[in-house]
Motif scaffolding. Structure first.
Motif, PDB file in Angstrom:
ATOM      1  N   ASP A 137       0.869  -1.181   0.000  1.00  0.00           N
ATOM      2  CA  ASP A 137       0.000   0.000   0.000  1.00  0.00           C
ATOM      3  C   ASP A 137       0.908   1.234   0.000  1.00  0.00           C
ATOM      4  O   ASP A 137       1.256   1.779   1.041  1.00  0.00           O
ATOM      5  N   VAL A 138       1.330   1.664  -1.182  1.00  0.00           N
ATOM      6  CA  VAL A 138       2.319   2.728  -1.330  1.00  0.00           C
ATOM      7  C   VAL A 138       1.628   4.089  -1.277  1.00  0.00           C
ATOM      8  O   VAL A 138       0.577   4.283  -1.881  1.00  0.00           O
ATOM      9  N   GLY A 139       2.228   5.021  -0.569  1.00  0.00           N
ATOM     10  CA  GLY A 139       1.698   6.374  -0.504  1.00  0.00           C
ATOM     11  C   GLY A 139       2.428   7.199   0.541  1.00  0.00           C
ATOM     12  O   GLY A 139       3.101   6.660   1.432  1.00  0.00           O
ATOM     13  N   PRO A 140       2.295   8.531   0.491  1.00  0.00           N
ATOM     14  CA  PRO A 140       3.019   9.407   1.445  1.00  0.00           C
ATOM     15  C   PRO A 140       2.643   9.120   2.890  1.00  0.00           C
ATOM     16  O   PRO A 140       3.478   9.247   3.778  1.00  0.00           O
ATOM     17  N   VAL A 168      18.966   4.252  -5.965  1.00  0.00           N
ATOM     18  CA  VAL A 168      18.094   4.148  -7.132  1.00  0.00           C
ATOM     19  C   VAL A 168      16.986   5.193  -7.021  1.00  0.00           C
ATOM     20  O   VAL A 168      16.731   5.953  -7.950  1.00  0.00           O
ATOM     21  N   PHE A 169      16.309   5.235  -5.866  1.00  0.00           N
ATOM     22  CA  PHE A 169      15.397   6.329  -5.539  1.00  0.00           C
ATOM     23  C   PHE A 169      15.200   6.338  -4.032  1.00  0.00           C
ATOM     24  O   PHE A 169      15.127   5.293  -3.389  1.00  0.00           O
ATOM     25  N   PRO A 170      15.141   7.544  -3.406  1.00  0.00           N
ATOM     26  CA  PRO A 170      15.006   7.639  -1.950  1.00  0.00           C
ATOM     27  C   PRO A 170      13.544   7.478  -1.523  1.00  0.00           C
ATOM     28  O   PRO A 170      12.632   7.423  -2.351  1.00  0.00           O
ATOM     29  N   LEU A 171      13.335   7.475  -0.218  1.00  0.00           N
ATOM     30  CA  LEU A 171      12.002   7.257   0.340  1.00  0.00           C
ATOM     31  C   LEU A 171      11.001   8.310  -0.109  1.00  0.00           C
ATOM     32  O   LEU A 171       9.825   8.015  -0.313  1.00  0.00           O
ATOM     33  N   GLY A 172      11.438   9.518  -0.233  1.00  0.00           N
ATOM     34  CA  GLY A 172      10.500  10.586  -0.564  1.00  0.00           C
ATOM     35  C   GLY A 172      10.373  10.882  -2.036  1.00  0.00           C
ATOM     36  O   GLY A 172       9.732  11.873  -2.407  1.00  0.00           O
ATOM     37  N   ALA A 173      10.988  10.041  -2.887  1.00  0.00           N
ATOM     38  CA  ALA A 173      11.021  10.365  -4.317  1.00  0.00           C
ATOM     39  C   ALA A 173       9.656  10.172  -4.994  1.00  0.00           C
ATOM     40  O   ALA A 173       9.192  11.031  -5.753  1.00  0.00           O
ATOM     41  N   PHE A 174       9.020   9.008  -4.753  1.00  0.00           N
ATOM     42  CA  PHE A 174       7.794   8.663  -5.485  1.00  0.00           C
ATOM     43  C   PHE A 174       6.671   8.346  -4.520  1.00  0.00           C
ATOM     44  O   PHE A 174       6.864   7.708  -3.485  1.00  0.00           O
ATOM     45  N   GLU A 211      15.950  12.621   3.069  1.00  0.00           N
ATOM     46  CA  GLU A 211      15.688  11.669   1.978  1.00  0.00           C
ATOM     47  C   GLU A 211      14.232  11.219   1.963  1.00  0.00           C
ATOM     48  O   GLU A 211      13.848  10.431   1.111  1.00  0.00           O
ATOM     49  N   GLY A 212      13.445  11.671   2.937  1.00  0.00           N
ATOM     50  CA  GLY A 212      12.022  11.328   2.931  1.00  0.00           C
ATOM     51  C   GLY A 212      11.565  10.482   4.096  1.00  0.00           C
ATOM     52  O   GLY A 212      10.371  10.154   4.185  1.00  0.00           O
ATOM     53  N   ALA A 213      12.467  10.092   4.987  1.00  0.00           N
ATOM     54  CA  ALA A 213      12.050   9.327   6.167  1.00  0.00           C
ATOM     55  C   ALA A 213      11.257  10.220   7.100  1.00  0.00           C
ATOM     56  O   ALA A 213      11.504  11.419   7.207  1.00  0.00           O
ATOM     57  N   ARG A 214      10.277   9.628   7.770  1.00  0.00           N
ATOM     58  CA  ARG A 214       9.470  10.406   8.695  1.00  0.00           C
ATOM     59  C   ARG A 214      10.194  10.575  10.026  1.00  0.00           C
ATOM     60  O   ARG A 214      11.003   9.721  10.410  1.00  0.00           O
ATOM     61  N   PRO A 215       9.924  11.682  10.747  1.00  0.00           N
ATOM     62  CA  PRO A 215      10.640  11.964  12.013  1.00  0.00           C
ATOM     63  C   PRO A 215      10.474  10.825  13.017  1.00  0.00           C
ATOM     64  O   PRO A 215       9.442  10.142  13.054  1.00  0.00           O
ATOM     65  N   ARG A 216      11.479  10.669  13.873  1.00  0.00           N
ATOM     66  CA  ARG A 216      11.469   9.565  14.840  1.00  0.00           C
ATOM     67  C   ARG A 216      10.299   9.680  15.806  1.00  0.00           C
ATOM     68  O   ARG A 216       9.752   8.665  16.257  1.00  0.00           O
ATOM     69  N   GLU A 217       9.949  10.920  16.164  1.00  0.00           N
ATOM     70  CA  GLU A 217       8.882  11.070  17.151  1.00  0.00           C
ATOM     71  C   GLU A 217       7.536  10.560  16.646  1.00  0.00           C
ATOM     72  O   GLU A 217       6.621  10.328  17.436  1.00  0.00           O
ATOM     73  N   GLU A 218       7.387  10.351  15.307  1.00  0.00           N
ATOM     74  CA  GLU A 218       6.145   9.794  14.784  1.00  0.00           C
ATOM     75  C   GLU A 218       6.086   8.277  14.929  1.00  0.00           C
ATOM     76  O   GLU A 218       5.052   7.661  14.632  1.00  0.00           O
ATOM     77  N   ARG A 219       7.204   7.692  15.368  1.00  0.00           N
ATOM     78  CA  ARG A 219       7.269   6.251  15.653  1.00  0.00           C
ATOM     79  C   ARG A 219       6.851   5.408  14.437  1.00  0.00           C
ATOM     80  O   ARG A 219       6.237   4.348  14.574  1.00  0.00           O
ATOM     81  N   VAL A 220       7.192   5.851  13.239  1.00  0.00           N
ATOM     82  CA  VAL A 220       6.944   5.060  12.032  1.00  0.00           C
ATOM     83  C   VAL A 220       8.040   4.005  11.911  1.00  0.00           C
ATOM     84  O   VAL A 220       9.231   4.343  11.935  1.00  0.00           O
ATOM     85  N   PRO A 221       7.700   2.717  11.817  1.00  0.00           N
ATOM     86  CA  PRO A 221       8.728   1.663  11.723  1.00  0.00           C
ATOM     87  C   PRO A 221       9.653   1.890  10.534  1.00  0.00           C
ATOM     88  O   PRO A 221       9.228   2.310   9.455  1.00  0.00           O
ATOM     89  N   ARG A 222      10.933   1.609  10.748  1.00  0.00           N
ATOM     90  CA  ARG A 222      11.942   1.706   9.697  1.00  0.00           C
ATOM     91  C   ARG A 222      12.479   0.302   9.426  1.00  0.00           C
ATOM     92  O   ARG A 222      13.032  -0.336  10.332  1.00  0.00           O
TER      93      ARG A 222
END
Length: 624
Positions: free
Chosen positions: A67-70, A87-93, A131-142
């Protein structure tokens, strides 16, 4: 072996349809929730072209299942060999089609296998917010998925541990010739859920199916022994622990600790922080009140209550109101009333003779006939002793350094009882041994403090004892007006004081006599092996008043009283050295002149009266 999924040919037969179709046939795309997912693809020279194509198709099929999306899953792809290429970063597409197009355009690097370098890049760059990663405080799994087919040519354990410590979950997928030990060193625990090994690139789709199942909807909190002390929360492919209100997660990310906001130092309390259930409050020290901000403290003004009863002034303290008295007054035992202070009894006034309180201050008095010195405390010990005094100090080798220091101290004790000033007593110092040296002349220093400081700075000469040479120097130079001596017509006594501890190595008789002929009153102070005959030759008459002797340096202080009684006129100075005030002499001459004029006038009047008497007697005789 648990943790290593080795797929055999029999398993392969279960998946005869194309693997890309299999990934898509598993049903609708699963809702993973927010997830930052980065693939690290090995494109070293050991990966054959058709194998690389298989891995490309694997990525495309896996992207179609996400389920791809911002606000959902963000995907980034890195390929590496001897170097790393994004090849492409997290925030590219944000669209799957754009990601597929970029993957299909991949060109393998076909060099070495620097897996550690690729992990370092992913940790520092790919998972950065830039590069498009979400901030750590949002606790989004990496999540980092590493696909490799060989042994790394650099170290991976340390950099992988750093990545895991930053909260990145690592899956290590080994294909064909991959090194199992390196896979285990890279992957996150538990290893049986994060390490995958397949026999060939043709079977990599099995990892894709497993990975898709991991992403989609498993209740890991229910299926696994999560070990959370308070609460377990599912996340895509993982879980995390949370704590009840008033608690925080411990370092093991499982247990919970009671929150101590006071200890964490973020409370903002000016004085004291007190913990309470789920919160804290601020408290002030005694004597202070809490302000409206409930954090800062203000000193309580007890005096403003109006019940202190202080006679003079009220001062608020931490313990309550205290009474203070105005300057020059003392507080009485009742703690409120004040009385005028007797400063002479209450301070170390330092008056030599008498202290007299005067309002808010005090002053010192001296006995009749003595004047207060410039320090306002001591009395002039030699008020009328206005003399020019030259000290000749023996600095020969026989004196020795420690005794020379005693001599300097003795000289300063002499200075203490003299009224040193340009108009009063002037002091000069000459040191002699085999030669003569003027340490300071009569006119250099105008205060006792300056003289004493200069005496202490005198350096010991040593060598012989040329007393005669020193006497000559004194007569010819020390009492000259150029050296600071006052003119002779002012009748200021000139006094020389010779200090010696032994026999002179030259003749002293000539210059001792010359000194006395020049009107210099000579004193001789002998210590230890000093020769009495020489002392008497040096000193003025009578010798009993002008010669002093001490058997050793440590006992010579008793000579001070003798010298004080000799040098100070009001304390026994001889008639030959008494200072006569020029003003007093002029008055006497003027008085004498007027008296003589009056006597002469009386004599003339008497002569006239005598003549008249004689005339009267003659007239009477003629009448008869």
């Amino acid at each position: 072996m648990r943790g290593l999924l080795c797929w055999s040919l029999s398993v392969l037969l279960l998946f005869l349809q194309p693997w890309e179709t299999q990934l898509q046939s598993t049903g609708p795309r699963c809702d993973t929730g927010p997830l930052d997912l980065v693939f690290v693809i090995d494109s070293s020279r050991s990966v054959r072209p058709f194998e690389f194509e298989t891995m490309r198709q694997f990525l495309v099929g896996l992207l179609r299942s996400l389920d791809v999306g911002p606000n959902a899953t963000r995907v980034g792809v890195i390929q590496y060999s001897s170097q790393v290429q994004s090849v492409f970063p997290l925030g590219a597409f944000s669209r799957r089609e754009d990601m597929e197009r970029a993957v299909r355009a991949l060109v393998p690097l076909a060099q070495g296998t620097m897996t550690g370098l690729a992990i370092q890049y992913a940790m520092n760059v790919a998972f950065s917010e830039a590069e498009g990663a979400r901030p750590r405080e949002e606790r989004v799994p990496r999540v980092l998925v590493i696909v490799t087919d060989g042994r790394p040519q650099d170290r991976v354990a340390e950099v992988a541990a750093q990545a895991r410590a930053r909260g990145i979950e690592i899956y290590a997928v080994g294909v064909q010739r991959a090194d199992v030990g390196s896979l285990r060193a890279m992957a996150s625990p538990p290893l049986d859920q994060h390490v995958f090994l397949v026999e060939s690139f043709d079977l990599i789709q099995e990892f894709g199916l497993q990975f898709q199942g991991w992403l989609c909807g498993k209740d890991l909190c229910a299926e696994w022994g999560h070990g959370c002390q308070h609460h377990c929360v599912n996340a895509p492919g993982t879980f995390y622990c949370t704590c009840n209100s008033g608690y925080k997660l411990a370092a093991d990310n499982r247990n919970c600790l009671a929150i101590d906001p006071c200890a964490e130092g973020t409370h903002g309390c000016e004085h004291h922080c007190v913990n309470s259930p789920d919160s804290y409050f601020c408290r002030c020290r005694p004597g202070f009140a809490l302000q409206q901000d409930q954090r800062s403290c203000r000193a309580i003004d007890y005096c403003s209550f109006g019940n202190h009863s202080c006679q003079h002034e009220c001062v608020s303290t931490l313990l309550g109101p205290q009474c203070h008295c105005r300057e020059g007054h003392d507080l009485l035992p009742d703690g409120r009333s004040c009385q005028v202070r007797d400063l002479c009894n209450g301070v170390d006034h330092g008056c030599e003779f008498q202290c007299v309180s005067e309002g808010l201050s005090y002053r010192c008095l001296c006995p009749e006939g003595r004047q207060l010195r410039a320090d306002g405390k001591s009395c002039d010990r030699c008020r009328e002793g206005h003399v020019d005094l030259v000290l000749l100090v023996d600095g020969s080798k026989s004196v020795r350094p420690q005794n020379f220091e005693l001599v300097k101290r003795f000289v300063n004790q002499i200075v203490d009882f003299l009224d040193v000033s340009p108009e009063g007593t002037r002091i000069g110092l000459v040191q002699f041994s085999s030669r003569v040296r003027t340490e300071f002349p009569l006119g250099r220093y105008g205060t006792a403090a300056e003289v004493k400081q200069a005496v202490l700075a005198v350096e010991y000469m040593e060598r012989g004892t040329m007393t005669g040479l020193a006497l000559r120097h004194m007569v010819e130079h020390s009492f000259s007006e150029a050296q600071g001596a006052r003119p002779r017509d002012l009748n200021v006594p000139r006094v020389g004081l010779v200090f010696t501890d032994g026999r002179s190595q030259d003749d002293i008789s000539l210059w001792a006599a010359r000194a006395k002929e020049e009107g210099i009153v000579m004193y001789a102070v002998g210590v230890g092996k000093a020769v009495e005959e020489e002392l008497r030759q040096i000193a003025s008459e009578p010798a009993e008043l002008h010669v002093s002797y001490s058997p050793d340096f440590s006992t010579m202080t008793h000579l001070l009283e003798n010298l004080k009684g000799s040098i100070c006129p009001e304390e026994g100075i001889s008639a030959g050295t008494e200072l006569r005030s020029p003003c007093e002499c002029e008055s006497l001459v003027e008085f004498q002149g007027r008296t003589l004029e009056a006597l002469e006038s009386l004599t003339q009047n008497l002569a006239q009266l005598t003549e008249r008497l004689e005339d009267l007697e003659n007239q009477l005789a003629n009448h008869k």
